[in-house]
Design a protein around this motif. Structure first.
Motif, PDB file in Angstrom:
ATOM      1  N   ASP A  62       7.710 -16.582   0.167  1.00 47.11           N
ATOM      2  CA  ASP A  62       7.844 -15.790  -0.908  1.00 47.11           C
ATOM      3  C   ASP A  62       7.638 -14.302  -0.569  1.00 47.11           C
ATOM      4  O   ASP A  62       6.115 -14.108   0.028  1.00 47.11           O
ATOM      5  N   LEU A  72       5.290 -11.683  -1.830  1.00 47.93           N
ATOM      6  CA  LEU A  72       3.518 -11.494  -2.624  1.00 47.93           C
ATOM      7  C   LEU A  72       3.014 -12.332  -1.465  1.00 47.93           C
ATOM      8  O   LEU A  72       1.322 -11.714  -1.475  1.00 47.93           O
ATOM      9  N   LYS A  73       3.339 -13.670  -0.382  1.00 50.79           N
ATOM     10  CA  LYS A  73       2.703 -13.608   0.728  1.00 50.79           C
ATOM     11  C   LYS A  73       2.671 -13.116   1.548  1.00 50.79           C
ATOM     12  O   LYS A  73       3.453 -12.643   3.058  1.00 50.79           O
TER      13      LYS A  73
END
Length: 174
Positions: free
Chosen positions: A136, A138-139
């Motif tokens: 991901d 956003l991770k």
């Protein structure tokens, strides 16, 4: 354009004779094909008969319900069902075709070798590294594969097979 009783009766007669909406619009004059289709739906007229035939269930084309595209792991099968519907005070029986989906068991291949990724960040990528995203964005642990790729592809051999599907296999999935 107003739908007078005479025009509605003429529409019903022409529809039962099997004329298309365009042909009916041309004969009525001053009305579009879409207006004819809309009026047919509002009147709940049965399916259009084949040209020159009656409106019996045997001569009426079967309605086909379509659904959204399915994922490739579903197999499609067409079944025929007899349904009863009301048209005024009369009950009509008609056969319709329904697409049904059955789930196909997924059997992963056992001889697949997944390359170990080099876990590169965006700034570490070059023209000759695999740009396949992993995780991901956003991770914190998001990275790119980073394995060696040739100049003709942005991906390594393993990820290129995942990204580009041969045309004949895409057609099978439909």
């Amino acid at each position: 354009m107003n739908w007078t009783d005479e025009r509605v009766e003429k529409l019903k007669r022409l529809w039962s004779e099997g004329l298309s909406a365009s042909q009916i619009a041309a004969q009525l004059g001053g009305v579009s094909r879409n207006a004819v289709i809309g009026k047919v739906h509002r009147l709940s007229l049965p399916g259009r008969a084949k040209a020159g035939g009656g409106t019996s269930a045997a001569t009426r084309p079967a309605k086909r319900q379509t659904s959204a595209p399915r994922a490739p792991n579903y197999a499609s099968r067409v079944t025929t069902r007899t349904v009863t519907r009301q048209a005024g005070a009369t009950l009509l029986k008609e056969e319709i075709e329904i697409d049904t989906a059955t789930e196909v068991a997924y059997a992963p291949s056992r001889n697949v070798v997944v390359p170990i990724s080099r876990r590169l960040t965006l700034t570490e990528l070059t023209e000759r590294t695999c740009k396949w995203p992993v995780g991901d964005p956003l991770k914190e642990d998001f990275h790119f594969c980073g394995c060696d790729s040739n100049e003709a592809s942005p991906y390594c051999n393993f990820h290129r097979k995942m990204a580009y599907q041969p045309v004949n296999e895409r057609r099978k999935a439909r």
